[in-house]
Design an enzyme around this catalytic site. Structure first.
Site, PDB file in Angstrom:
ATOM      1  N   ARG A 171     -47.354   1.404 -10.726  1.00 26.74           N
ATOM      2  CA  ARG A 171     -48.733   1.315 -11.243  1.00 26.74           C
ATOM      3  C   ARG A 171     -48.904   2.198 -12.474  1.00 26.74           C
ATOM      4  NH1 ARG A 171     -53.123   2.420  -6.693  1.00 26.74           N
ATOM      5  NH2 ARG A 171     -54.499   1.849  -8.409  1.00 26.74           N
ATOM      6  N   ASP A 223     -12.225  -0.517  -7.552  1.00 25.80           N
ATOM      7  CA  ASP A 223     -12.430   0.575  -8.496  1.00 25.80           C
ATOM      8  C   ASP A 223     -11.590   0.458  -9.767  1.00 25.80           C
ATOM      9  OD1 ASP A 223     -14.049   1.503  -6.514  1.00 25.80           O
ATOM     10  OD2 ASP A 223     -12.836   3.243  -5.984  1.00 25.80           O
ATOM     11  N   SER A 227      -7.800  -0.171   4.560  1.00 25.23           N
ATOM     12  CA  SER A 227      -9.196  -0.525   4.887  1.00 25.23           C
ATOM     13  C   SER A 227      -9.987   0.669   5.418  1.00 25.23           C
ATOM     14  CB  SER A 227      -9.215  -1.664   5.915  1.00 25.23           C
ATOM     15  OG  SER A 227      -8.539  -2.792   5.428  1.00 25.23           O
ATOM     16  N   TYR A 263     -46.101  -1.417   5.622  1.00 27.11           N
ATOM     17  CA  TYR A 263     -46.890  -0.187   5.654  1.00 27.11           C
ATOM     18  C   TYR A 263     -47.348   0.119   7.066  1.00 27.11           C
ATOM     19  CZ  TYR A 263     -51.000   2.718   5.922  1.00 27.11           C
ATOM     20  OH  TYR A 263     -51.882   3.680   6.305  1.00 27.11           O
ATOM     21  N   GLU A 265       0.864  -1.189   0.000  1.00 26.17           N
ATOM     22  CA  GLU A 265       0.000   0.000   0.000  1.00 26.17           C
ATOM     23  C   GLU A 265       0.900   1.238   0.000  1.00 26.17           C
ATOM     24  OE1 GLU A 265      -2.314   3.060   0.009  1.00 26.17           O
ATOM     25  OE2 GLU A 265      -3.142   1.048  -0.326  1.00 26.17           O
ATOM     26  N   CYS A 297     -15.755   6.754   0.979  1.00 24.73           N
ATOM     27  CA  CYS A 297     -17.079   7.379   0.880  1.00 24.73           C
ATOM     28  C   CYS A 297     -17.359   8.297   2.069  1.00 24.73           C
ATOM     29  CB  CYS A 297     -18.163   6.312   0.786  1.00 24.73           C
ATOM     30  SG  CYS A 297     -17.998   5.211  -0.630  1.00 24.73           S
ATOM     31  N   VAL A 330       4.117  -0.367  -5.759  1.00 22.01           N
ATOM     32  CA  VAL A 330       4.486  -1.306  -6.808  1.00 22.01           C
ATOM     33  C   VAL A 330       4.622  -0.528  -8.110  1.00 22.01           C
ATOM     34  CG1 VAL A 330       3.757  -3.307  -8.156  1.00 22.01           C
ATOM     35  CG2 VAL A 330       3.419  -3.280  -5.676  1.00 22.01           C
TER      36      VAL A 330
END
Length: 465
Positions: free
Chosen positions: A456, A297, A46, A440, A40, A50, A87
């Protein structure tokens, strides 16, 4: 096979997909069977990318709250995690990767062999090649390091004027974050409306809400350059028609798959620049030789509605990819069938959600469709706190198959898109949706849930063809 008689798994990228894959593989195979080395180049692993806008905006107070598992926790599980290590080359024929220590400079480099390789290099923010784009105070926001750099700028900025370039998810969320920080915010957007993941008529609702927050919206505007002061700091964003003063600039133009290494190694990329994999997340093609996996990603995935490959940068997918990869690397079996394109966001109390195809997506793949748009409320109209909601639905002409849903509204609107996401995955028709047995009670929805009202109306419309 390594000299010690055990396999070596090498992981490039220490965020969601990479470390999920490493962790899952470790659950299935112990250190005596599988050595795991993870590289990394940043300082963190981790983490929730977002969540960065909410950390910048102050809703999340501690950066570490965005970290799901620390490097020390990964190492304690028998993963050789090497931070600040980049890397620089993948030698597919030799089954090895070349890495360098970011902090020590070019002199500290070495090769590491692998039996199995996971590429989880993520995505990079789009940064147009324009004058002034490298000025101080100009920020892309993709990693925790990026978020920290932006916060550092906000503490040093000379004034309180911010310009956000782009009005996609990141642009909209960062505009809200900067408003929360007390900045005067201008959003410069090349599209006709913000949120190009929505149809323009639904994007208009987002535009109006953002202006209601005091954000200056500039649509149909393309940035031509950034002006820089003598001190090297950005001072304005320029379009063909105007100049917008700025003490800080945030790029919210979007991201591209980070596949530079993979492309140089000759691995196959799709039309969006992402790696192509099979259902087990193995990289396709003879060069990969069944030993290379990719996720997150940096890959393209199958859109279950259109039947085409697409690039979607979301942590939900990345974590699922990692689980699939880790299971397969560890000797189990798992697949990732694809996505329907579900996403949800917010601007203050306005919730924005979409799944499936937009109108232009449907046209591009040759589908004929009908659209309906309805206005409803989040709760029974007489119940306190009921708020308005707009639902747009696309259905295939004649068959009535659901193609897409977009929702814009206040509290209780956004997560209703999950109903449509399940219906899309099941390839339901809008007529079938009308019979769904949804929960509901007046505090939660009207008698007919807004999504079913749209279904509908769509069902009645497609029956005419």
């Amino acid at each position: 096979m390594s000299m010690r008689g055990r396999e070596r798994l090498v992981v490039i990228g220490g965020d969601a997909a990479g470390m999920s894959a490493a962790s899952q593989a470790r659950r299935l195979k112990g250190p005596e069977e599988l050595e795991i080395v993870a590289f990394e180049r940043g300082h963190f692993t981790s983490f929730s990318a977002c969540g960065i806008p909410y950390w910048v905006g102050g809703d999340v107070t501690d950066r570490d709250d965005l970290i799901a598992r620390t490097p020390e926790e990964h190492r304690a599980r028998g993963i050789d995690l090497r931070l600040r290590t980049e890397v620089t080359e993948i030698d597919v024929a030799g089954r090895r990767v070349h890495a360098r220590d970011v902090d020590s400079g070019a002199g500290s480099t070495y090769w590491t062999s692998y039996d199995k390789l996971v590429i989880a290099t993520g995505a990079r923010p789009i940064r147009p090649d324009l004058p002034g784009m490298d000025a101080r105070g100009v920020h892309g926001v993709q990693t925790l390091d990026d978020g920290q750099a932006l916060l550092d700028t906000l503490t040093r900025a000379r004034g309180k004027r911010a310009v956000v370039v782009g009005a996609g998810y990141i642009g909209v969320e960062m505009a809200e974050a900067l408003i929360n920080r007390g900045y005067e915010v201008t959003v410069v957007n090349r599209g006709s409306e913000p949120m190009s993941t929505l149809d323009p008529d639904m994007g208009r609702l987002v535009h109006e809400a953002m202006e209601g927050l005091g954000i200056t919206m500039v649509d149909d505007a393309e940035v031509t350059e950034l002006l820089t002061g003598e001190d090297g700091w950005v001072r304005a964003v320029v379009t063909k028609d105007a100049e917008y003063p700025a003490d800080v600039v945030v790029l919210g133009i979007g991201v591209r798959p980070e596949t530079t290494l993979a492309e140089a190694a000759g691995l196959p990329l799709g039309t969006h620049g992402g790696l192509l994999t099979d259902l087990a997340m193995r990289v396709r093609g003879p060069l990969a030789d069944g030993t290379i996996w990719a996720g997150g990603d940096c890959v393209e995935v199958l859109d279950l509605v259109s039947g085409q490959e697409r690039h979607i940068a979301l942590g939900t997918h990345a974590n699922k990819h990692g689980q699939v990869i880790g299971t397969n690397v560890g000797g189990g079996y798992a697949t990732f069938p694809g996505v329907v394109g579900t996403a949800v966001s917010k601007v203050c109390d306005l919730e924005i959600a979409r799944t499936g195809l937009r109108e232009k997506d449907a046209r591009r793949v040759g589908l004929q469709y009908e659209t309906v748009t309805i206005e409803s409320t989040s709760r029974a109209g007489y119940y306190p706190g009921a708020s308005p909601m707009t639902v747009k639905m696309l259905a295939e002409r004649r068959t009535g198959r659901l193609l897409g849903v977009q929702i814009v509204g206040r509290e209780g609107a956004g997560k209703r898109v999950d109903i449509a996401a399940v219906a899309l995955t099941a390839r339901m028709t809008v007529d079938q949706m009308t019979a769904l047995d949804l929960g509901y009670a007046p505090p939660f929805s009207p008698v007919w849930d807004p999504v079913l009202v749209a279904a509908r109306k769509a069902a009645a419309k497609v029956r005419n063809f």
